[in-house]
Design a protein around this motif. Structure first.
Motif, PDB file in Angstrom:
ATOM      1  N   LEU A   1       0.927  -1.399   0.029  1.00 22.63           N
ATOM      2  CA  LEU A   1       0.025  -0.160   0.040  1.00 22.63           C
ATOM      3  C   LEU A   1       0.888   1.257   0.112  1.00 22.63           C
ATOM      4  O   LEU A   1       0.664   2.075  -0.848  1.00 22.63           O
ATOM      5  N   TYR A   2       1.872   1.107   0.938  1.00 26.74           N
ATOM      6  CA  TYR A   2       2.644   2.396   1.043  1.00 26.74           C
ATOM      7  C   TYR A   2       3.730   2.886  -0.117  1.00 26.74           C
ATOM      8  O   TYR A   2       3.864   4.071  -0.301  1.00 26.74           O
ATOM      9  N   ARG A   3       3.896   1.491  -0.967  1.00 24.48           N
ATOM     10  CA  ARG A   3       4.971   1.982  -2.048  1.00 24.48           C
ATOM     11  C   ARG A   3       3.947   2.809  -3.123  1.00 24.48           C
ATOM     12  O   ARG A   3       4.602   3.212  -3.987  1.00 24.48           O
ATOM     13  N   HIS A   4       2.824   2.511  -3.198  1.00 26.25           N
ATOM     14  CA  HIS A   4       1.960   3.119  -4.275  1.00 26.25           C
ATOM     15  C   HIS A   4       1.538   4.426  -3.925  1.00 26.25           C
ATOM     16  O   HIS A   4       1.355   5.280  -4.365  1.00 26.25           O
ATOM     17  N   PHE A   5       1.017   4.418  -2.450  1.00 24.87           N
ATOM     18  CA  PHE A   5       0.462   5.614  -1.879  1.00 24.87           C
ATOM     19  C   PHE A   5       1.337   5.941  -0.646  1.00 24.87           C
ATOM     20  O   PHE A   5       0.878   5.321   0.504  1.00 24.87           O
ATOM     21  N   PRO A   6       2.239   6.856  -0.667  1.00 26.21           N
ATOM     22  CA  PRO A   6       3.031   7.096   0.707  1.00 26.21           C
ATOM     23  C   PRO A   6       2.173   7.771   1.616  1.00 26.21           C
ATOM     24  O   PRO A   6       2.845   7.540   2.787  1.00 26.21           O
ATOM     25  N   ASP A   7       1.386   8.159   1.425  1.00 28.14           N
ATOM     26  CA  ASP A   7       0.325   8.955   2.496  1.00 28.14           C
ATOM     27  C   ASP A   7      -1.056   8.995   2.125  1.00 28.14           C
ATOM     28  O   ASP A   7      -1.411   8.705   1.235  1.00 28.14           O
ATOM     29  N   ARG A   8      -2.003   9.529   3.142  1.00 29.22           N
ATOM     30  CA  ARG A   8      -3.193   9.477   2.823  1.00 29.22           C
ATOM     31  C   ARG A   8      -3.785  10.630   1.786  1.00 29.22           C
ATOM     32  O   ARG A   8      -4.604  10.414   1.016  1.00 29.22           O
ATOM     33  N   ASP A   9      -2.606  11.600   1.766  1.00 30.87           N
ATOM     34  CA  ASP A   9      -3.177  12.662   0.767  1.00 30.87           C
ATOM     35  C   ASP A   9      -2.893  11.868  -0.778  1.00 30.87           C
ATOM     36  O   ASP A   9      -3.720  12.275  -1.441  1.00 30.87           O
ATOM     37  N   ALA A  10      -2.007  11.019  -1.018  1.00 33.93           N
ATOM     38  CA  ALA A  10      -1.710  10.453  -2.275  1.00 33.93           C
ATOM     39  C   ALA A  10      -2.795   9.432  -2.578  1.00 33.93           C
ATOM     40  O   ALA A  10      -3.428   9.399  -3.691  1.00 33.93           O
ATOM     41  N   LEU A  11      -3.257   8.831  -1.558  1.00 34.58           N
ATOM     42  CA  LEU A  11      -4.429   7.836  -1.478  1.00 34.58           C
ATOM     43  C   LEU A  11      -5.774   8.549  -1.996  1.00 34.58           C
ATOM     44  O   LEU A  11      -6.532   8.128  -2.936  1.00 34.58           O
ATOM     45  N   PHE A  12      -5.993   9.689  -1.131  1.00 40.37           N
ATOM     46  CA  PHE A  12      -7.302  10.496  -1.435  1.00 40.37           C
ATOM     47  C   PHE A  12      -7.420  11.047  -2.869  1.00 40.37           C
ATOM     48  O   PHE A  12      -8.449  10.842  -3.688  1.00 40.37           O
ATOM     49  N   HIS A  13      -6.047  11.519  -3.422  1.00 45.19           N
ATOM     50  CA  HIS A  13      -5.961  12.000  -4.683  1.00 45.19           C
ATOM     51  C   HIS A  13      -6.363  11.152  -5.780  1.00 45.19           C
ATOM     52  O   HIS A  13      -6.933  11.333  -6.619  1.00 45.19           O
ATOM     53  N   ALA A  14      -5.935   9.627  -5.465  1.00 39.06           N
ATOM     54  CA  ALA A  14      -5.924   8.748  -6.541  1.00 39.06           C
ATOM     55  C   ALA A  14      -7.454   8.271  -6.559  1.00 39.06           C
ATOM     56  O   ALA A  14      -7.879   8.015  -7.679  1.00 39.06           O
ATOM     57  N   VAL A  15      -7.901   8.171  -5.655  1.00 35.77           N
ATOM     58  CA  VAL A  15      -9.526   7.910  -5.300  1.00 35.77           C
ATOM     59  C   VAL A  15     -10.364   8.798  -5.878  1.00 35.77           C
ATOM     60  O   VAL A  15     -11.285   8.473  -6.755  1.00 35.77           O
ATOM     61  N   LEU A  16     -10.032  10.309  -5.845  1.00 40.82           N
ATOM     62  CA  LEU A  16     -10.946  11.037  -6.228  1.00 40.82           C
ATOM     63  C   LEU A  16     -10.782  11.187  -7.880  1.00 40.82           C
ATOM     64  O   LEU A  16     -11.618  11.455  -8.468  1.00 40.82           O
ATOM     65  N   THR A  17      -9.490  11.136  -8.267  1.00 41.67           N
ATOM     66  CA  THR A  17      -9.218  10.979  -9.574  1.00 41.67           C
ATOM     67  C   THR A  17      -9.886   9.943 -10.572  1.00 41.67           C
ATOM     68  O   THR A  17     -10.469   9.873 -11.386  1.00 41.67           O
ATOM     69  N   ASP A  18      -9.747   8.906  -9.928  1.00 41.13           N
ATOM     70  CA  ASP A  18     -10.540   7.585 -10.166  1.00 41.13           C
ATOM     71  C   ASP A  18     -12.080   7.920 -10.456  1.00 41.13           C
ATOM     72  O   ASP A  18     -12.570   7.371 -11.586  1.00 41.13           O
ATOM     73  N   ALA A  19     -12.493   8.480  -9.407  1.00 38.93           N
ATOM     74  CA  ALA A  19     -14.019   8.572  -9.380  1.00 38.93           C
ATOM     75  C   ALA A  19     -14.523   9.630 -10.626  1.00 38.93           C
ATOM     76  O   ALA A  19     -15.265   9.399 -11.281  1.00 38.93           O
ATOM     77  N   LEU A  20     -13.343  10.755 -10.783  1.00 38.83           N
ATOM     78  CA  LEU A  20     -13.860  11.572 -11.929  1.00 38.83           C
ATOM     79  C   LEU A  20     -13.899  10.866 -13.182  1.00 38.83           C
ATOM     80  O   LEU A  20     -14.488  11.176 -14.090  1.00 38.83           O
ATOM     81  N   GLU A  21     -12.541  10.272 -13.200  1.00 39.22           N
ATOM     82  CA  GLU A  21     -12.425   9.443 -14.607  1.00 39.22           C
ATOM     83  C   GLU A  21     -13.500   8.414 -14.956  1.00 39.22           C
ATOM     84  O   GLU A  21     -14.027   8.317 -15.905  1.00 39.22           O
ATOM     85  N   ARG A  22     -14.226   8.015 -13.995  1.00 33.65           N
ATOM     86  CA  ARG A  22     -15.388   6.925 -14.133  1.00 33.65           C
ATOM     87  C   ARG A  22     -16.498   8.075 -14.549  1.00 33.65           C
ATOM     88  O   ARG A  22     -17.341   7.386 -15.441  1.00 33.65           O
ATOM     89  N   MET A  23     -16.817   9.070 -14.117  1.00 33.75           N
ATOM     90  CA  MET A  23     -17.889   9.867 -14.413  1.00 33.75           C
ATOM     91  C   MET A  23     -17.507  10.442 -15.954  1.00 33.75           C
ATOM     92  O   MET A  23     -18.594  10.408 -16.744  1.00 33.75           O
ATOM     93  N   ILE A  24     -16.406  10.775 -16.075  1.00 34.26           N
ATOM     94  CA  ILE A  24     -15.850  11.169 -17.444  1.00 34.26           C
ATOM     95  C   ILE A  24     -16.332  10.081 -18.623  1.00 34.26           C
ATOM     96  O   ILE A  24     -16.943  10.589 -19.733  1.00 34.26           O
ATOM     97  N   ALA A  25     -15.804   8.962 -18.230  1.00 34.55           N
ATOM     98  CA  ALA A  25     -16.058   7.953 -19.002  1.00 34.55           C
ATOM     99  C   ALA A  25     -17.400   7.764 -19.338  1.00 34.55           C
ATOM    100  O   ALA A  25     -18.058   7.315 -20.501  1.00 34.55           O
TER     101      ALA A  25
END
Length: 221
Positions: free
Chosen positions: A49-73
């Motif tokens: 987990l921490y290799r991909h996302f070193p902190d909560r900010d990085a994970l929050f950002h990835a999940v929010l980006t993924d959610a937006l990409e799903r809506m765009i698609a």
């Protein structure tokens, strides 16, 4: 940290699994869910987990980006596949309501707000609204969407539908969410006849009876 496209196939799968799991855990438990808890639900080691996302900010950002990409698609797909703009719009609204994008509103606090205002999130939001505005304009032109409803109004309705009613029993919350969806779409139509509101109406007594027989919502596990 390498870009997702530069990862090996197994590492990319782990990253996607972590994002999917985090979206579900945050939606069910809110921003208090820990990184270690997310790793446990995803059945990956904390080190992975921490290799991909070193902190909560990085994970929050990835999940929010993924959610937006799903809506765009979803918006792009409905625009291309549906012959009528109204069908594309209603399918987009219905799809967003069913995508479990609760994180967009369930993660609160200054940390999440800071992450949600990064340039990448802003660019994704702008892309989504541009596509949605094209669908809305086309629906205005074909005479199916009320002219006092704009793309911002649609996103506001989507945000409310995504929120749901987490304090109610799951089945009742889902039913009320579906009824609200139909009412919102009917209200947006120039002529609401093609999307009749739910029948029969749910009265106050109906809701009281359902609440007394279904019991409180079960806590997230």
């Amino acid at each position: 940290m390498r870009a997702p496209g530069d990862l090996r196939a197994d590492a990319r799968r782990n990253r996607e699994l972590i994002i999917q799991t985090a979206r579900t855990v945050f939606a069910e438990q809110g921003p208090s869910a820990t990184m270690d808890e997310i790793a446990r639900h995803a059945q990956v080691g904390a080190g992975t987990l921490y290799r991909h996302f070193p902190d909560r900010d990085a994970l929050f950002h990835a999940v929010l980006t993924d959610a937006l990409e799903r809506m765009i698609a979803l918006a792009e797909t409905t625009r291309k596949q549906e012959g009528l703009a109204w069908d594309a719009l209603s399918r987009f609204v219905e799809g967003c309501a069913g995508l479990r994008l609760d994180l967009l509103i369930s993660v609160a606090g200054s940390q999440a707000t800071q992450v949600a205002t990064t340039p990448e999130i802003g660019e994704g939001r702008a892309r989504l609204l541009k596509i949605l505005d094209q669908i809305v304009s086309a629906a205005h032109d074909e005479g199916t969407l009320r002219h006092d409803v704009g793309a911002g109004d649609v996103m506001g309705a989507v945000s409310l539908l995504i929120r749901g009613l987490p304090t109610l029993p799951t089945d009742l919350s889902a039913e009320l969410k579906n009824r609200a969806l139909r009412l919102v779409l009917a209200g947006m139509r120039t002529d609401p006849a093609p999307i009749p509101p739910p029948v029969p109406a749910m009265t106050a007594n109906d809701l009281i009876r359902r609440l007394s027989t279904t019991g409180p919502a079960k806590p997230a596990t």
